[in-house]
Design a protein around this motif. Structure first.
Motif, mmCIF file in Angstrom:
data_model
loop_
_atom_site.group_PDB
_atom_site.id
_atom_site.type_symbol
_atom_site.label_atom_id
_atom_site.label_comp_id
_atom_site.label_asym_id
_atom_site.label_seq_id
_atom_site.Cartn_x
_atom_site.Cartn_y
_atom_site.Cartn_z
ATOM 1 N N MET A 118 -16.539 39.014 -0.666
ATOM 2 C CA MET A 118 -16.843 37.616 -0.508
ATOM 3 C C MET A 118 -15.794 36.770 -1.231
ATOM 4 S SD MET A 118 -18.685 35.387 0.987
ATOM 5 C CE MET A 118 -19.809 36.503 1.747
ATOM 6 N N ALA A 119 -15.304 37.244 -2.361
ATOM 7 C CA ALA A 119 -14.275 36.492 -3.091
ATOM 8 C C ALA A 119 -13.048 36.266 -2.210
ATOM 9 C CB ALA A 119 -13.893 37.224 -4.370
ATOM 10 N N LYS A 120 -12.655 37.270 -1.450
ATOM 11 C CA LYS A 120 -11.504 37.114 -0.558
ATOM 12 C C LYS A 120 -11.772 36.048 0.493
ATOM 13 C CE LYS A 120 -9.361 41.631 -0.842
ATOM 14 N NZ LYS A 120 -8.926 42.824 -0.104
ATOM 15 N N LEU A 121 -12.972 36.042 1.066
ATOM 16 C CA LEU A 121 -13.318 35.052 2.081
ATOM 17 C C LEU A 121 -13.298 33.633 1.512
ATOM 18 C CD1 LEU A 121 -16.234 36.805 3.986
ATOM 19 C CD2 LEU A 121 -13.920 36.397 4.818
ATOM 20 N N LEU A 122 -13.709 33.499 0.261
ATOM 21 C CA LEU A 122 -13.715 32.188 -0.387
ATOM 22 C C LEU A 122 -12.366 31.844 -1.026
ATOM 23 C CD1 LEU A 122 -17.229 32.239 -2.087
ATOM 24 C CD2 LEU A 122 -16.532 31.022 -0.014
ATOM 25 N N LYS A 123 -11.430 32.786 -0.930
ATOM 26 C CA LYS A 123 -10.078 32.604 -1.470
ATOM 27 C C LYS A 123 -10.109 32.307 -2.971
ATOM 28 C CE LYS A 123 -8.201 31.227 2.919
ATOM 29 N NZ LYS A 123 -8.920 30.492 3.915
ATOM 30 N N CYS A 124 -10.862 33.148 -3.675
ATOM 31 C CA CYS A 124 -10.921 33.033 -5.129
ATOM 32 C C CYS A 124 -10.899 34.443 -5.720
ATOM 33 C CB CYS A 124 -12.175 32.279 -5.573
ATOM 34 S SG CYS A 124 -13.732 33.135 -5.248
ATOM 35 N N GLN B 188 -12.264 37.692 -7.953
ATOM 36 C CA GLN B 188 -13.577 38.310 -8.133
ATOM 37 C C GLN B 188 -14.262 37.751 -9.375
ATOM 38 O OE1 GLN B 188 -15.284 40.415 -6.087
ATOM 39 N NE2 GLN B 188 -16.951 40.047 -7.500
ATOM 40 N N GLN B 189 -13.480 37.478 -10.402
ATOM 41 C CA GLN B 189 -14.023 36.913 -11.636
ATOM 42 C C GLN B 189 -14.622 35.524 -11.379
ATOM 43 O OE1 GLN B 189 -11.124 36.273 -14.729
ATOM 44 N NE2 GLN B 189 -12.678 36.345 -16.331
ATOM 45 N N THR B 190 -13.926 34.698 -10.609
ATOM 46 C CA THR B 190 -14.436 33.363 -10.288
ATOM 47 C C THR B 190 -15.710 33.470 -9.471
ATOM 48 O OG1 THR B 190 -12.241 32.372 -10.376
ATOM 49 C CG2 THR B 190 -13.907 31.189 -9.099
ATOM 50 N N TYR B 191 -15.714 34.367 -8.485
ATOM 51 C CA TYR B 191 -16.913 34.534 -7.660
ATOM 52 C C TYR B 191 -18.094 34.999 -8.517
ATOM 53 C CZ TYR B 191 -20.055 35.805 -3.954
ATOM 54 O OH TYR B 191 -21.147 35.887 -3.147
ATOM 55 N N SER B 192 -17.842 35.878 -9.462
ATOM 56 C CA SER B 192 -18.879 36.335 -10.373
ATOM 57 C C SER B 192 -19.445 35.163 -11.176
ATOM 58 C CB SER B 192 -18.313 37.402 -11.315
ATOM 59 O OG SER B 192 -19.279 37.831 -12.226
ATOM 60 N N ARG B 193 -18.575 34.246 -11.564
ATOM 61 C CA ARG B 193 -19.033 33.054 -12.295
ATOM 62 C C ARG B 193 -19.897 32.156 -11.407
ATOM 63 N NH1 ARG B 193 -13.226 32.025 -14.960
ATOM 64 N NH2 ARG B 193 -13.421 33.478 -16.693
ATOM 65 N N TYR B 194 -19.559 32.079 -10.113
ATOM 66 C CA TYR B 194 -20.402 31.319 -9.183
ATOM 67 C C TYR B 194 -21.794 31.939 -9.135
ATOM 68 C CZ TYR B 194 -16.044 29.390 -7.132
ATOM 69 O OH TYR B 194 -14.844 28.775 -6.915
ATOM 70 N N GLU B 195 -21.846 33.268 -9.018
ATOM 71 C CA GLU B 195 -23.131 33.970 -8.920
ATOM 72 C C GLU B 195 -23.963 33.833 -10.189
ATOM 73 O OE1 GLU B 195 -21.972 37.961 -7.738
ATOM 74 O OE2 GLU B 195 -22.728 37.519 -5.728
ATOM 75 N N SER B 196 -23.310 33.808 -11.333
ATOM 76 C CA SER B 196 -24.034 33.708 -12.601
ATOM 77 C C SER B 196 -24.271 32.261 -13.030
ATOM 78 C CB SER B 196 -23.286 34.468 -13.702
ATOM 79 O OG SER B 196 -22.040 33.857 -13.955
ATOM 80 N N HIS B 197 -23.835 31.327 -12.190
ATOM 81 C CA HIS B 197 -24.031 29.886 -12.427
ATOM 82 C C HIS B 197 -23.321 29.390 -13.686
ATOM 83 C CE1 HIS B 197 -26.990 29.880 -9.200
ATOM 84 N NE2 HIS B 197 -27.491 30.956 -9.755
ATOM 85 N N THR B 198 -22.218 30.039 -14.058
ATOM 86 C CA THR B 198 -21.434 29.552 -15.187
ATOM 87 C C THR B 198 -20.283 28.668 -14.721
ATOM 88 O OG1 THR B 198 -20.110 31.574 -15.208
ATOM 89 C CG2 THR B 198 -22.017 31.496 -16.683
#
Length: 57
Positions: free
Chosen positions: A1-7, A9-19
């Motif tokens: 999903m991070a690739k699809l959002l062009k970010c 993996q660490q950034t995507y993880s932050r999105y998921e954890s709401h940080t």
């Protein structure tokens, strides 16, 4: 999903954890990708089916 959002993996993880706040463009992309509404993704509604699009131009 991070690739699809062009970010990263660490950034995507932050999105998921709401940080880190998910950018509006990414929210819209996810709603279209999963064929649902942004309201459903945000927990505002329990209706999975997206709203019909307006034909107004």
């Amino acid at each position: 999903m991070a690739k699809l959002l062009k970010c990263s993996q660490q950034t995507y993880s932050r999105y998921e954890s709401h940080t880190t706040e998910l950018p509006l463009e990414s929210l819209i992309f996810l709603a279209e990708y999963y064929d649902t509404s942004t309201d459903y993704l945000l927990g505002i509604t329990d209706q999975i089916k997206p709203y019909p699009r307006s034909n107004e131009n």
